[in-house]
Scaffold this motif. Structure first.
Motif, PDB file in Angstrom:
ATOM      1  N   ILE A 146     -17.294  25.931   5.889  1.00 47.67           N
ATOM      2  CA  ILE A 146     -16.920  24.857   5.018  1.00 47.67           C
ATOM      3  C   ILE A 146     -17.405  25.094   3.806  1.00 47.67           C
ATOM      4  O   ILE A 146     -18.496  25.171   3.438  1.00 47.67           O
ATOM      5  CB  ILE A 146     -17.265  23.351   5.696  1.00 47.67           C
ATOM      6  N   ASP A 147     -16.326  25.006   2.823  1.00 41.71           N
ATOM      7  CA  ASP A 147     -16.762  25.250   1.528  1.00 41.71           C
ATOM      8  C   ASP A 147     -17.396  24.138   0.809  1.00 41.71           C
ATOM      9  O   ASP A 147     -16.684  22.943   1.018  1.00 41.71           O
ATOM     10  CB  ASP A 147     -15.409  25.650   0.732  1.00 41.71           C
ATOM     11  N   LYS A 148     -18.549  24.320   0.250  1.00 44.79           N
ATOM     12  CA  LYS A 148     -19.073  22.962  -0.355  1.00 44.79           C
ATOM     13  C   LYS A 148     -18.074  22.117  -1.389  1.00 44.79           C
ATOM     14  O   LYS A 148     -18.438  20.944  -1.299  1.00 44.79           O
ATOM     15  CB  LYS A 148     -20.480  23.557  -1.022  1.00 44.79           C
ATOM     16  N   ILE A 195     -13.963  17.312  10.868  1.00 46.58           N
ATOM     17  CA  ILE A 195     -14.236  18.362   9.670  1.00 46.58           C
ATOM     18  C   ILE A 195     -13.687  19.841   9.904  1.00 46.58           C
ATOM     19  O   ILE A 195     -13.733  20.411   8.636  1.00 46.58           O
ATOM     20  CB  ILE A 195     -15.928  18.626   9.392  1.00 46.58           C
ATOM     21  N   TYR A 196     -13.619  20.556  11.043  1.00 43.30           N
ATOM     22  CA  TYR A 196     -12.815  21.763  11.193  1.00 43.30           C
ATOM     23  C   TYR A 196     -11.378  21.763  11.208  1.00 43.30           C
ATOM     24  O   TYR A 196     -10.786  22.764  10.826  1.00 43.30           O
ATOM     25  CB  TYR A 196     -13.558  22.578  12.256  1.00 43.30           C
ATOM     26  N   ASP A 231     -15.183  21.844  -1.268  1.00 41.68           N
ATOM     27  CA  ASP A 231     -14.167  21.074  -0.409  1.00 41.68           C
ATOM     28  C   ASP A 231     -14.732  20.060   0.095  1.00 41.68           C
ATOM     29  O   ASP A 231     -14.179  18.802   0.277  1.00 41.68           O
ATOM     30  CB  ASP A 231     -13.459  22.097   0.533  1.00 41.68           C
ATOM     31  N   SER A 232     -16.078  20.142   0.582  1.00 37.75           N
ATOM     32  CA  SER A 232     -16.684  19.054   1.234  1.00 37.75           C
ATOM     33  C   SER A 232     -16.944  18.022   0.341  1.00 37.75           C
ATOM     34  O   SER A 232     -16.852  16.696   0.662  1.00 37.75           O
ATOM     35  CB  SER A 232     -17.997  19.638   1.823  1.00 37.75           C
ATOM     36  N   PRO A 261     -19.556  16.329   4.899  1.00 38.23           N
ATOM     37  CA  PRO A 261     -19.443  17.448   5.873  1.00 38.23           C
ATOM     38  C   PRO A 261     -19.757  18.513   5.401  1.00 38.23           C
ATOM     39  O   PRO A 261     -19.180  19.230   4.549  1.00 38.23           O
ATOM     40  CB  PRO A 261     -17.644  17.337   6.176  1.00 38.23           C
ATOM     41  N   TYR A 262     -20.977  18.990   6.218  1.00 42.36           N
ATOM     42  CA  TYR A 262     -21.223  20.352   6.046  1.00 42.36           C
ATOM     43  C   TYR A 262     -21.225  21.121   7.521  1.00 42.36           C
ATOM     44  O   TYR A 262     -21.518  20.366   8.348  1.00 42.36           O
ATOM     45  CB  TYR A 262     -22.692  20.467   5.458  1.00 42.36           C
ATOM     46  N   LEU A 303     -10.653  18.551   7.685  1.00 44.57           N
ATOM     47  CA  LEU A 303     -12.101  17.857   6.747  1.00 44.57           C
ATOM     48  C   LEU A 303     -12.264  16.647   6.286  1.00 44.57           C
ATOM     49  O   LEU A 303     -12.333  16.322   5.284  1.00 44.57           O
ATOM     50  CB  LEU A 303     -12.102  18.862   5.393  1.00 44.57           C
TER      51      LEU A 303
END
Length: 129
Positions: A23-25, A81-82, A27-28, A18-19, A85
């Motif tokens: 969104i913090d990379k 994702i929002y 965290d993704s 999830p990008y 996540l």
């Protein structure tokens, strides 16, 4: 095909990392890693189109597995994702015994329906004094 390796059933997941804006990379990547751990075998794709492509032909995958002698069930999640996540993902359970596949599929579907990542790096960093 080789994924069973002596097992009566196997779960397989195809996950899109999830990008998105905000969104913090880290965290993704962590959420994807945690979701992948729910499957016996998982593949992660940076390209959402690949995951959606498998979703569109799930019946073909199941048909081919049946022709190869395996029962299967599958599912799809559009993710969240929002909100939480949760990555977009497609999954299958395949095996040689239909009742085992049915039970494993129901168990996996139940787990995935309430799945949320835990201990994401950005939240842990925000809790640091």
């Amino acid at each position: 095909r080789g994924g069973l390796q002596g097992r009566l059933r196997v779960s397989v997941g195809l996950i899109s990392t999830p990008y998105g804006i905000g969104i913090d990379k880290r965290d993704s990547e962590e959420a994807t890693k945690q979701l992948a751990a729910e499957f016996d075998h998982a593949e992660v794709r940076d390209d959402l189109v690949q995951v959606l492509g498998i979703r569109e032909c799930m019946w073909e995958v199941s048909r081919q597995l049946l022709l190869d002698g395996f029962f299967s069930k599958g599912g799809y999640s559009q993710g969240d994702i929002y909100g939480h996540l949760v990555p977009v993902h497609v999954w299958f359970v395949a095996g040689v015994d239909a009742s085992l596949v049915d039970q494993a599929s129901a168990d996996l579907q139940l787990r995935l329906s309430s799945w949320r990542p835990i201990e994401l790096p950005s939240k842990a960093a925000s809790l640091q004094p």
